[in-house]
Design a protein around this motif. Structure first.
Motif, PDB file in Angstrom:
ATOM      1  N   GLN A  34      14.022 -13.545  -2.245  1.00 19.45           N
ATOM      2  CA  GLN A  34      13.324 -12.406  -2.837  1.00 19.45           C
ATOM      3  C   GLN A  34      14.065 -11.102  -2.563  1.00 19.45           C
ATOM      4  O   GLN A  34      14.507 -10.860  -1.443  1.00 19.45           O
ATOM      5  CB  GLN A  34      11.918 -12.263  -2.232  1.00 19.45           C
ATOM      6  CG  GLN A  34      11.062 -13.499  -2.330  1.00 19.45           C
ATOM      7  CD  GLN A  34       9.743 -13.318  -1.606  1.00 19.45           C
ATOM      8  OE1 GLN A  34       8.701 -13.227  -2.221  1.00 19.45           O
ATOM      9  NE2 GLN A  34       9.787 -13.270  -0.284  1.00 19.45           N
ATOM     10  N   VAL A  35      14.149 -10.257  -3.588  1.00 21.71           N
ATOM     11  CA  VAL A  35      14.640  -8.903  -3.404  1.00 21.71           C
ATOM     12  C   VAL A  35      13.607  -7.957  -4.008  1.00 21.71           C
ATOM     13  O   VAL A  35      13.666  -7.620  -5.196  1.00 21.71           O
ATOM     14  CB  VAL A  35      16.019  -8.674  -4.055  1.00 21.71           C
ATOM     15  CG1 VAL A  35      16.516  -7.258  -3.745  1.00 21.71           C
ATOM     16  CG2 VAL A  35      17.026  -9.710  -3.559  1.00 21.71           C
ATOM     17  N   PRO A  36      12.605  -7.544  -3.219  1.00 18.48           N
ATOM     18  CA  PRO A  36      11.581  -6.618  -3.728  1.00 18.48           C
ATOM     19  C   PRO A  36      12.128  -5.202  -3.790  1.00 18.48           C
ATOM     20  O   PRO A  36      13.164  -4.892  -3.180  1.00 18.48           O
ATOM     21  CB  PRO A  36      10.466  -6.749  -2.692  1.00 18.48           C
ATOM     22  CG  PRO A  36      11.189  -7.083  -1.423  1.00 18.48           C
ATOM     23  CD  PRO A  36      12.357  -7.939  -1.826  1.00 18.48           C
ATOM     24  N   CYS A  37      11.411  -4.340  -4.488  1.00 27.93           N
ATOM     25  CA  CYS A  37      11.893  -2.961  -4.632  1.00 27.93           C
ATOM     26  C   CYS A  37      11.748  -2.161  -3.356  1.00 27.93           C
ATOM     27  O   CYS A  37      12.456  -1.179  -3.142  1.00 27.93           O
ATOM     28  CB  CYS A  37      11.159  -2.272  -5.785  1.00 27.93           C
ATOM     29  SG  CYS A  37       9.461  -1.746  -5.385  1.00 27.93           S
ATOM     30  N   ARG A  38      10.801  -2.539  -2.503  1.00 28.02           N
ATOM     31  CA  ARG A  38      10.520  -1.884  -1.215  1.00 28.02           C
ATOM     32  C   ARG A  38       9.885  -0.501  -1.364  1.00 28.02           C
ATOM     33  O   ARG A  38       9.672   0.185  -0.373  1.00 28.02           O
ATOM     34  CB  ARG A  38      11.780  -1.783  -0.346  1.00 28.02           C
ATOM     35  CG  ARG A  38      12.486  -3.103  -0.112  1.00 28.02           C
ATOM     36  CD  ARG A  38      13.790  -2.921   0.617  1.00 28.02           C
ATOM     37  NE  ARG A  38      14.616  -4.106   0.630  1.00 28.02           N
ATOM     38  CZ  ARG A  38      14.768  -4.930   1.655  1.00 28.02           C
ATOM     39  NH1 ARG A  38      14.120  -4.686   2.766  1.00 28.02           N
ATOM     40  NH2 ARG A  38      15.559  -5.984   1.567  1.00 28.02           N
ATOM     41  N   GLN A  39       9.575  -0.084  -2.588  1.00 26.46           N
ATOM     42  CA  GLN A  39       9.049   1.255  -2.809  1.00 26.46           C
ATOM     43  C   GLN A  39       7.649   1.267  -3.422  1.00 26.46           C
ATOM     44  O   GLN A  39       6.937   2.255  -3.293  1.00 26.46           O
ATOM     45  CB  GLN A  39       9.994   2.041  -3.751  1.00 26.46           C
ATOM     46  CG  GLN A  39      11.405   2.200  -3.230  1.00 26.46           C
ATOM     47  CD  GLN A  39      11.455   2.983  -1.933  1.00 26.46           C
ATOM     48  OE1 GLN A  39      10.753   3.985  -1.763  1.00 26.46           O
ATOM     49  NE2 GLN A  39      12.292   2.539  -1.002  1.00 26.46           N
ATOM     50  N   CYS A  40       7.249   0.211  -4.108  1.00 23.61           N
ATOM     51  CA  CYS A  40       5.976   0.208  -4.820  1.00 23.61           C
ATOM     52  C   CYS A  40       4.807   0.022  -3.844  1.00 23.61           C
ATOM     53  O   CYS A  40       4.994  -0.243  -2.655  1.00 23.61           O
ATOM     54  CB  CYS A  40       5.950  -0.889  -5.886  1.00 23.61           C
ATOM     55  SG  CYS A  40       5.877  -2.575  -5.213  1.00 23.61           S
ATOM     56  N   ARG A  41       3.594   0.140  -4.355  1.00 25.77           N
ATOM     57  CA  ARG A  41       2.413   0.023  -3.509  1.00 25.77           C
ATOM     58  C   ARG A  41       2.324  -1.358  -2.861  1.00 25.77           C
ATOM     59  O   ARG A  41       1.958  -1.478  -1.691  1.00 25.77           O
ATOM     60  CB  ARG A  41       1.157   0.303  -4.332  1.00 25.77           C
ATOM     61  CG  ARG A  41      -0.118   0.270  -3.491  1.00 25.77           C
ATOM     62  CD  ARG A  41      -1.344   0.538  -4.315  1.00 25.77           C
ATOM     63  NE  ARG A  41      -2.546   0.533  -3.475  1.00 25.77           N
ATOM     64  CZ  ARG A  41      -3.781   0.595  -3.945  1.00 25.77           C
ATOM     65  NH1 ARG A  41      -3.988   0.676  -5.258  1.00 25.77           N
ATOM     66  NH2 ARG A  41      -4.817   0.581  -3.131  1.00 25.77           N
ATOM     67  N   GLN A  42       2.638  -2.411  -3.632  1.00 19.15           N
ATOM     68  CA  GLN A  42       2.574  -3.762  -3.068  1.00 19.15           C
ATOM     69  C   GLN A  42       3.530  -3.894  -1.886  1.00 19.15           C
ATOM     70  O   GLN A  42       3.173  -4.447  -0.839  1.00 19.15           O
ATOM     71  CB  GLN A  42       2.912  -4.806  -4.150  1.00 19.15           C
ATOM     72  CG  GLN A  42       1.968  -4.817  -5.342  1.00 19.15           C
ATOM     73  CD  GLN A  42       0.633  -5.471  -5.023  1.00 19.15           C
ATOM     74  OE1 GLN A  42       0.189  -5.508  -3.881  1.00 19.15           O
ATOM     75  NE2 GLN A  42      -0.025  -5.990  -6.048  1.00 19.15           N
ATOM     76  N   CYS A  43       4.754  -3.402  -2.047  1.00 19.39           N
ATOM     77  CA  CYS A  43       5.724  -3.480  -0.958  1.00 19.39           C
ATOM     78  C   CYS A  43       5.279  -2.655   0.244  1.00 19.39           C
ATOM     79  O   CYS A  43       5.406  -3.090   1.401  1.00 19.39           O
ATOM     80  CB  CYS A  43       7.088  -2.996  -1.442  1.00 19.39           C
ATOM     81  SG  CYS A  43       7.928  -4.133  -2.584  1.00 19.39           S
ATOM     82  N   LYS A  44       4.740  -1.479  -0.015  1.00 20.99           N
ATOM     83  CA  LYS A  44       4.359  -0.577   1.066  1.00 20.99           C
ATOM     84  C   LYS A  44       3.135  -1.067   1.834  1.00 20.99           C
ATOM     85  O   LYS A  44       2.896  -0.634   2.967  1.00 20.99           O
ATOM     86  CB  LYS A  44       4.064   0.816   0.503  1.00 20.99           C
ATOM     87  CG  LYS A  44       5.283   1.531  -0.068  1.00 20.99           C
ATOM     88  CD  LYS A  44       6.264   1.936   1.003  1.00 20.99           C
ATOM     89  CE  LYS A  44       7.349   2.838   0.438  1.00 20.99           C
ATOM     90  NZ  LYS A  44       8.329   3.238   1.474  1.00 20.99           N
ATOM     91  N   THR A  45       2.347  -1.960   1.232  1.00 16.12           N
ATOM     92  CA  THR A  45       1.125  -2.433   1.890  1.00 16.12           C
ATOM     93  C   THR A  45       1.234  -3.883   2.344  1.00 16.12           C
ATOM     94  O   THR A  45       0.229  -4.550   2.557  1.00 16.12           O
ATOM     95  CB  THR A  45      -0.091  -2.256   0.953  1.00 16.12           C
ATOM     96  OG1 THR A  45       0.178  -2.900  -0.308  1.00 16.12           O
ATOM     97  CG2 THR A  45      -0.378  -0.788   0.713  1.00 16.12           C
ATOM     98  N   GLY A  46       2.458  -4.382   2.490  1.00 13.94           N
ATOM     99  CA  GLY A  46       2.656  -5.707   3.067  1.00 13.94           C
ATOM    100  C   GLY A  46       2.541  -6.857   2.102  1.00 13.94           C
ATOM    101  O   GLY A  46       2.463  -8.010   2.527  1.00 13.94           O
ATOM    102  N   ARG A  47       2.524  -6.560   0.809  1.00 11.75           N
ATOM    103  CA  ARG A  47       2.453  -7.624  -0.197  1.00 11.75           C
ATOM    104  C   ARG A  47       3.714  -7.628  -1.053  1.00 11.75           C
ATOM    105  O   ARG A  47       3.654  -7.643  -2.282  1.00 11.75           O
ATOM    106  CB  ARG A  47       1.212  -7.443  -1.065  1.00 11.75           C
ATOM    107  CG  ARG A  47      -0.109  -7.591  -0.309  1.00 11.75           C
ATOM    108  CD  ARG A  47      -1.300  -7.520  -1.256  1.00 11.75           C
ATOM    109  NE  ARG A  47      -1.415  -6.196  -1.841  1.00 11.75           N
ATOM    110  CZ  ARG A  47      -2.163  -5.209  -1.345  1.00 11.75           C
ATOM    111  NH1 ARG A  47      -2.852  -5.413  -0.231  1.00 11.75           N
ATOM    112  NH2 ARG A  47      -2.222  -4.026  -1.937  1.00 11.75           N
ATOM    113  N   SER A  48       4.861  -7.599  -0.400  1.00  9.88           N
ATOM    114  CA  SER A  48       6.126  -7.512  -1.129  1.00  9.88           C
ATOM    115  C   SER A  48       6.351  -8.701  -2.056  1.00  9.88           C
ATOM    116  O   SER A  48       7.083  -8.599  -3.045  1.00  9.88           O
ATOM    117  CB  SER A  48       7.296  -7.392  -0.146  1.00  9.88           C
ATOM    118  OG  SER A  48       7.328  -8.492   0.747  1.00  9.88           O
ATOM    119  N   ASN A  49       5.711  -9.837  -1.758  1.00 14.44           N
ATOM    120  CA  ASN A  49       5.855 -11.002  -2.647  1.00 14.44           C
ATOM    121  C   ASN A  49       5.252 -10.746  -4.021  1.00 14.44           C
ATOM    122  O   ASN A  49       5.582 -11.442  -4.987  1.00 14.44           O
ATOM    123  CB  ASN A  49       5.201 -12.230  -2.023  1.00 14.44           C
ATOM    124  CG  ASN A  49       3.722 -12.046  -1.732  1.00 14.44           C
ATOM    125  OD1 ASN A  49       3.306 -11.027  -1.180  1.00 14.44           O
ATOM    126  ND2 ASN A  49       2.921 -13.033  -2.078  1.00 14.44           N
TER     127      ASN A  49
END
Length: 351
Positions: free
Chosen positions: A101-116
């Motif tokens: 996985q390469v998430p964006c690391r910037q969106c709300r999902q990534c910022k709240t521990g749901r990077s998947n």
């Protein structure tokens, strides 16, 4: 950027490419260059996932459609042979397992521990992103997890499907004294069974239609296995603390829900029909929690620890090995009911 290596890195590499549905071709492609914060990995072993098979045979999974040539494969291990800017050259030579996985690391999902669940996710072998049935790949350095020498290349690659099992066990939220019912005794069912065992669950019941799979699953975490039809009455009496579906079959999902206790949890791992009828009144009156699994979050360190300790066994799951030139045979290996896990050995270990 800088690139270093133990020995010369070639300029071209082999890649097994899915040209279109059912058509695989070996190609020569340029070796990728690691970008800032990335490593270049010489691929060792790659496990064959059901998603790879689905793309090969059907050209799509739901709304993820193969519209251009793509390299499949995302269960991968290898050795770091180069680094990009910002990555220590000390990483060269590390044996690693890659989180695909390469998430964006910037969106709300990534910022709240749901990077998947990142809507901008780049994932190996998911259109339009190439996978790892090739000699070299790049990856973010923090997604390349160093593995000990006690783990084989194959075990390191299979940390990816183990991660699915670990995330399912996390979502099920089970522990010692609980009972878990699992539908499907294939590779993911076996990973889920081992994962809940690692959380202290000792009563793990697995159902499957295939005799050989039911017999084998007791070596991979199941305390007992049942036939969905022949043992239907016994299954109906179960009131599991958690039900994990790894089959995607509507009858299995409905049966599993009915065999879940009040306040229990249903975890949907297998992908079957896009829509299916469910016993919603029973779900409501039993207050059953129904959730899904889509990939995983931060599971590699746990998977490495469990496999290294012997709590989880991955090497024993491998039933067939193929060289890179025989990816097509590997993708068809699941037609054999005795097959559990096929692995493509891209570059055999030098050890």
């Amino acid at each position: 950027m800088t690139t270093t290596a133990q020995g010369p890195i070639p300029t071209s590499m082999r890649a097994s490419v899915l040209l279109e549905q059912g058509v695989i071709e070996m190609q020569e492609r340029p070796v990728p260059t690691p970008g800032d914060g990335e490593v270049l990995v010489r691929v060792g072993s790659v496990g064959v996932c059901g998603s790879d098979v689905h793309y090969y045979k059907h050209g799509r999974i739901g709304d993820m459609v193969v519209t251009a040539p793509i390299v499949l494969g995302h269960e991968v291990s290898g050795t770091v042979v180069g680094v990009g800017r910002g990555v220590s050259e000390d990483r060269v030579g590390d044996r690693v397992a890659l989180d695909p996985q390469v998430p964006c690391r910037q969106c709300r999902q990534c910022k709240t521990g749901r990077s998947n669940l990142c809507p901008f996710m780049e994932f190996y072998a998911t259109p339009p992103f190439d996978g790892t049935f090739c000699d070299y790949v790049t990856a973010p350095a923090d997604q390349a997890f160093t593995v000990p020498d006690s783990l084989s290349d194959e075990s390191a690659a299979l940390l990816e499907p183990l991660s699915v099992g670990l995330w399912a066990a996390h979502k099920a939220d089970v522990g010692p004294g609980d009972q878990v019912l699992i539908a499907g005794a294939g590779p993911i069912g076996a990973m889920c069974a081992q994962a809940v065992r690692a959380r202290g669950v000792t009563d793990v019941v697995v159902t499957d239609f295939v005799d050989s799979r039911r017999e084998r699953i007791t070596s991979f975490g199941a305390s007992r296995s049942l036939h969905p039809v022949a043992d239907a009455a016994e299954i109906a009496e179960i009131r599991a603390d958690a039900f994990i579906d790894c089959s995607g079959a509507t009858p299995a999902v409905v049966s599993g829900i009915r065999s879940t206790r009040g306040g229990g949890t249903v975890v949907l791992v297998g992908l079957g029909a896009e829509e299916m009828p469910l016993p919603v009144q029973l779900i409501a009156t039993r207050e059953i929690n129904v959730t899904g699994v889509f990939r995983y979050v931060d599971t590699w360190p746990r998977g490495i620890a469990l496999t290294t300790s012997g709590a989880v066994h991955l090497d024993d799951m491998v039933t067939a090995r193929y060289p890179l030139e025989q990816v097509e045979d590997a993708l068809n290996a699941d037609s054999d009911p005795l097959s559990m896990k096929a692995v493509v050995v891209v570059n055999p270990s030098q050890d």
